[in-house]
Design a protein around this motif. Structure first.
Motif, PDB file in Angstrom:
ATOM      1  N   ARG A  31     -53.191  14.667 -45.870  1.00  0.00           N
ATOM      2  CA  ARG A  31     -53.446  13.983 -47.160  1.00  0.00           C
ATOM      3  C   ARG A  31     -52.973  15.102 -48.417  1.00  0.00           C
ATOM      4  O   ARG A  31     -52.673  15.840 -48.159  1.00  0.00           O
ATOM      5  N   LYS A  32     -52.561  14.074 -49.204  1.00  0.00           N
ATOM      6  CA  LYS A  32     -51.826  14.883 -50.563  1.00  0.00           C
ATOM      7  C   LYS A  32     -50.861  15.723 -49.877  1.00  0.00           C
ATOM      8  O   LYS A  32     -50.724  16.892 -50.426  1.00  0.00           O
ATOM      9  N   ASN A  33     -49.797  15.047 -49.482  1.00  0.00           N
ATOM     10  CA  ASN A  33     -48.942  15.796 -48.993  1.00  0.00           C
ATOM     11  C   ASN A  33     -47.705  15.699 -49.588  1.00  0.00           C
ATOM     12  O   ASN A  33     -46.299  15.753 -49.398  1.00  0.00           O
ATOM     13  N   GLU A  34     -47.632  15.193 -51.050  1.00  0.00           N
ATOM     14  CA  GLU A  34     -46.578  15.025 -52.041  1.00  0.00           C
ATOM     15  C   GLU A  34     -45.734  16.475 -52.430  1.00  0.00           C
ATOM     16  O   GLU A  34     -46.599  17.344 -52.405  1.00  0.00           O
ATOM     17  N   LYS A  35     -44.473  16.475 -52.474  1.00  0.00           N
ATOM     18  CA  LYS A  35     -43.875  17.545 -52.834  1.00  0.00           C
ATOM     19  C   LYS A  35     -43.786  17.536 -54.431  1.00  0.00           C
ATOM     20  O   LYS A  35     -42.998  17.268 -54.842  1.00  0.00           O
ATOM     21  N   ASN A  36     -44.769  18.356 -54.757  1.00  0.00           N
ATOM     22  CA  ASN A  36     -44.989  18.347 -56.352  1.00  0.00           C
ATOM     23  C   ASN A  36     -44.732  20.070 -56.840  1.00  0.00           C
ATOM     24  O   ASN A  36     -45.352  20.237 -57.970  1.00  0.00           O
ATOM     25  N   ILE A  37     -44.349  20.850 -55.992  1.00  0.00           N
ATOM     26  CA  ILE A  37     -44.296  22.213 -56.237  1.00  0.00           C
ATOM     27  C   ILE A  37     -42.969  22.593 -55.898  1.00  0.00           C
ATOM     28  O   ILE A  37     -42.238  22.454 -54.820  1.00  0.00           O
ATOM     29  N   PHE A  38     -42.183  23.472 -56.977  1.00  0.00           N
ATOM     30  CA  PHE A  38     -40.975  24.138 -56.759  1.00  0.00           C
ATOM     31  C   PHE A  38     -40.912  25.509 -56.451  1.00  0.00           C
ATOM     32  O   PHE A  38     -41.302  26.319 -57.466  1.00  0.00           O
ATOM     33  N   CYS A  47     -45.146  21.081 -50.722  1.00  0.00           N
ATOM     34  CA  CYS A  47     -46.154  20.431 -50.907  1.00  0.00           C
ATOM     35  C   CYS A  47     -47.463  21.306 -50.958  1.00  0.00           C
ATOM     36  O   CYS A  47     -47.225  22.610 -50.555  1.00  0.00           O
ATOM     37  N   PRO A  48     -48.646  20.983 -51.163  1.00  0.00           N
ATOM     38  CA  PRO A  48     -49.590  21.937 -51.130  1.00  0.00           C
ATOM     39  C   PRO A  48     -50.144  22.801 -49.901  1.00  0.00           C
ATOM     40  O   PRO A  48     -50.481  23.777 -49.830  1.00  0.00           O
ATOM     41  N   HIS A  49     -49.537  22.037 -48.773  1.00  0.00           N
ATOM     42  CA  HIS A  49     -50.064  22.649 -47.566  1.00  0.00           C
ATOM     43  C   HIS A  49     -48.940  23.666 -47.102  1.00  0.00           C
ATOM     44  O   HIS A  49     -49.182  24.207 -46.052  1.00  0.00           O
ATOM     45  N   CYS A  50     -47.825  23.525 -47.853  1.00  0.00           N
ATOM     46  CA  CYS A  50     -46.677  24.719 -47.791  1.00  0.00           C
ATOM     47  C   CYS A  50     -46.889  25.860 -48.478  1.00  0.00           C
ATOM     48  O   CYS A  50     -45.899  26.860 -48.186  1.00  0.00           O
ATOM     49  N   LEU A  51     -47.973  25.976 -49.153  1.00  0.00           N
ATOM     50  CA  LEU A  51     -48.137  27.293 -49.931  1.00  0.00           C
ATOM     51  C   LEU A  51     -48.174  28.667 -49.331  1.00  0.00           C
ATOM     52  O   LEU A  51     -47.458  29.461 -49.842  1.00  0.00           O
ATOM     53  N   GLN A  61     -45.128  24.105 -60.848  1.00  0.00           N
ATOM     54  CA  GLN A  61     -45.567  22.679 -60.781  1.00  0.00           C
ATOM     55  C   GLN A  61     -44.880  21.775 -61.340  1.00  0.00           C
ATOM     56  O   GLN A  61     -44.548  21.847 -62.766  1.00  0.00           O
ATOM     57  N   VAL A  62     -44.260  20.905 -60.770  1.00  0.00           N
ATOM     58  CA  VAL A  62     -43.779  19.527 -61.323  1.00  0.00           C
ATOM     59  C   VAL A  62     -44.862  18.327 -61.585  1.00  0.00           C
ATOM     60  O   VAL A  62     -45.426  18.190 -60.593  1.00  0.00           O
ATOM     61  N   ARG A  63     -44.987  17.694 -62.695  1.00  0.00           N
ATOM     62  CA  ARG A  63     -45.646  16.711 -62.947  1.00  0.00           C
ATOM     63  C   ARG A  63     -45.192  15.273 -63.070  1.00  0.00           C
ATOM     64  O   ARG A  63     -43.751  15.228 -62.817  1.00  0.00           O
ATOM     65  N   ARG A  64     -45.964  14.088 -63.066  1.00  0.00           N
ATOM     66  CA  ARG A  64     -45.222  12.918 -63.088  1.00  0.00           C
ATOM     67  C   ARG A  64     -45.825  12.102 -64.469  1.00  0.00           C
ATOM     68  O   ARG A  64     -46.974  12.353 -64.716  1.00  0.00           O
TER      69      ARG A  64
END
Length: 246
Positions: A31-38, A47-51, A61-64
């Protein structure tokens, strides 16, 4: 698409061309696996799980906003000169667009337009996005190194100092353990119950105060003596009680 992207530093070109908010292939079932961190060190979106393997790296952090990628203005200003770039308000924060957006309809009236893409901007701005300003600087021969921060010069502070751009702890919401979350929910439930009980008692007291007859001292004259005789005579009588028929 940004023209002459090869003239930009590698990390900045990767940031502008990266596809954010797509599902992470490595964690496609999470869950919540969107890539929003550079990651500024690896030049890749995560994504948050790759931290975990990037914990000591410099993260952004990239936002929408309106279905397009944005950065908080205070984060972007640490990386490049954002003067004259149109900013917007999202969640009480000023944000700037990474790339220019497609124009779906022509601008009406005499609105001020972005120098590069002809999108309407406010009077005090010249560009609608970071990429538009970069394109203008490359076209006019401006020295980019005077307006873009050297990635290697960014000093990584000690963890926990609270820098929004460089510490990975601030990229995501703080994690809360299950026990703490449960205690918080129980505590919140108790507070709501106590507040409801207090409100009920207050309402009961007000109702009892309104319904209770006024206390009359022994020296105070009776109600019928205080009112004029006409008012006493005009009072409605109660329902008459008749004797049963014999």
């Amino acid at each position: 698409m940004l023209d002459n992207s090869h003239l930009l530093p590698g990390w900045l070109a990767a940031l502008l061309t990266e596809k954010f908010f797509s599902a992470c292939i490595a964690h496609e079932d999470a869950r919540k696996n969107e890539k929003n961190i550079f990651c500024l060190d690896c030049c890749v979106a995560i994504c948050p799980h790759c931290l975990t393997p990037h914990r000591s790296h410099r993260l952004l952090q990239v936002r929408r906003y309106i279905y397009h990628d944005v950065l908080r203005l205070k984060d972007a200003e640490k990386l490049m000169d954002c003067v004259s770039v149109q900013s917007y308000i999202s969640n009480s924060e000023k944000v700037v667009f990474l790339n220019q957006r497609p124009i779906t309809r022509p601008c009406r009236g005499s609105a001020k337009l972005c120098i590069i893409c002809d999108r309407a901007v406010q009077e005090s701005f010249l560009f609608c996005s970071i990429s538009c300003k970069l394109q203008h600087m490359m076209k006019t021969g401006v020295k980019l190194s005077d307006h873009i921060c050297n990635r290697d010069s960014l000093v990584l502070p000690e963890p926990g100092l609270g820098d929004d751009l460089l510490t990975p702890e601030t990229v995501l919401e703080p994690t809360v353990s299950i026990s703490a979350g449960s205690a918080s929910s129980v505590s919140g439930g108790e507070c709501r119950i106590l507040a409801s009980t207090a409100t009920t008692e207050t309402v009961k007291k007000k109702r009892s105060t309104l319904s209770a007859p006024p206390v009359r001292s022994a020296s105070q004259p009776a109600f019928s003596k205080v009112l004029p005789a006409a008012a006493v005579m005009n009072r409605r009588k109660n329902r008459p009680h008749r004797s049963p028929l014999q």
